[in-house]
Scaffold this active site. Structure first.
Site: not given
Ligand code: CP
Length: 310
Positions: A56, A107
């Protein structure tokens, strides 16, 4: 944020005040209404650097950038396929990538990595999750979803459920509730993963009511929002600790029958088994709408850090 540069980096929700959030939500609403083919961010380049997996966050940032006419550079497994594998620090990586792109979505698996990156990066850093620390853009889209679904962010009773110790989305969302009025947070977590004392102290200082409640069934009829989260296998030291903590709180059709008829069920996703698929068709299950809202909030955040008025 008074000016476009007031929040140049977005590393934690503590940077935002109530007016910032209102302005961001209004911008997201305007961006939601744009026709296809917008060129608001034409000529800008976004880099997404992900040392941990994502569906996401990475794709919605990239979708937001591309839908506004910008372009994207991406390394989706930076831990293995960037020069991190050769020993390069995240600080050096962002110094380099800041010369290739106008903003960086990062991230990282280490707590505080986004702060370290922001301290040296000439380009805006947006924290897309730093280990068990924060996930500010997720919390903003969560609160935006609450506003959209319920028409308000004040006077709400909210159950945060699951891994509240390592769950960075729950931590960031709880912190964001300090900007609301008359809210009560109910922490429903296995004993091994309670909400951190740092977040509790911040809520207490802001006058936000909160309490622990181990019985999920008991709180369902009285809450406006259930924020379910995944027990994160990857954050536990041993498989035994994970196994002892998972499977305690499941939202299934029986649980939904107890939920307030006007309540909503959110989840940052991905889910494993903590929400049964049988719940998906319930109109109060708002988690897929929540994920889609991420595109508009992230459009607004990109415009903000790049100094582009919406
Ligand atoms: N909610 C969220 O951070 O999903 P992802 O890990 O898929 O980015």
């Amino acid at each position: 944020m008074d000016t476009a540069t007031a929040i140049r980096h977005i590393v934690e929700v503590g940077q935002f005040d109530r007016a910032d959030v209102a302005a961001l939500f209004a911008a997201a609403d305007r961006l939601r209404a744009l026709p296809r083919g917008s060129d608001l961010l034409r000529g800008y380049l976004l880099a997404t650097i992900f040392y941990e997996p994502s569906t996401r966050t990475r794709l919605s940032f990239e979708s937001a950038m591309l839908r506004l006419g910008g372009n994207v550079l991406s390394t989706e497994n930076a831990r293995e396929f960037s020069s991190a594998i050769k020993g390069e620090t995240v600080e050096d990586t962002v110094r380099i990538v800041a010369g290739y792109a106008d903003a960086i979505v990062l991230r990282h698996h280490e707590l505080g990595a986004a702060h370290r990156a922001a301290a040296v990066s000439p380009a805006p850093i947006i924290n897309a999750g730093d280990g068990p620390g924060e996930h500010p853009t997720q919390a903003l889209l969560d609160l935006y979803t609450i506003q959209h679904e319920l028409g308000r962010i004040d006077g709400l009773r909210v159950a945060l459920v699951g891994d509240l110790r390592f769950g960075r989305t729950a931590r960031s969302l709880a912190r964001l509730f300090r900007l609301t009025r008359g809210s009560e947070l109910i922490f429903v977590s296995p004993p091994a993963v309670p909400m951190g004392e740092d977040v509790r102290a911040e809520l207490a200082a802001a006058g936000v009511a909160f309490r622990d409640e181990p019985d999920l069934a008991a709180v369902l009829p009285e809450v406006d929002v259930v924020y379910q989260t995944r027990i994160q296998r990857e954050r536990f030291a041993t498989p035994e600790e994970y196994t002892a903590t998972r499977g305690i709180y499941i939202v299934d059709e029986t649980a939904m029958a107890r939920l307030n008829p006007h309540g909503i069920l959110l989840h940052p996703l991905p889910r494993v088994d903590e929400i049964s698929t049988g719940v998906d068709a319930d109109p109060r299950a708002a988690y897929f709408r929540q994920a889609h809202n991420g595109v508009y909030i992230r459009m607004a955040l990109l415009c903000r850090v790049l100094g582009v008025p919406v």
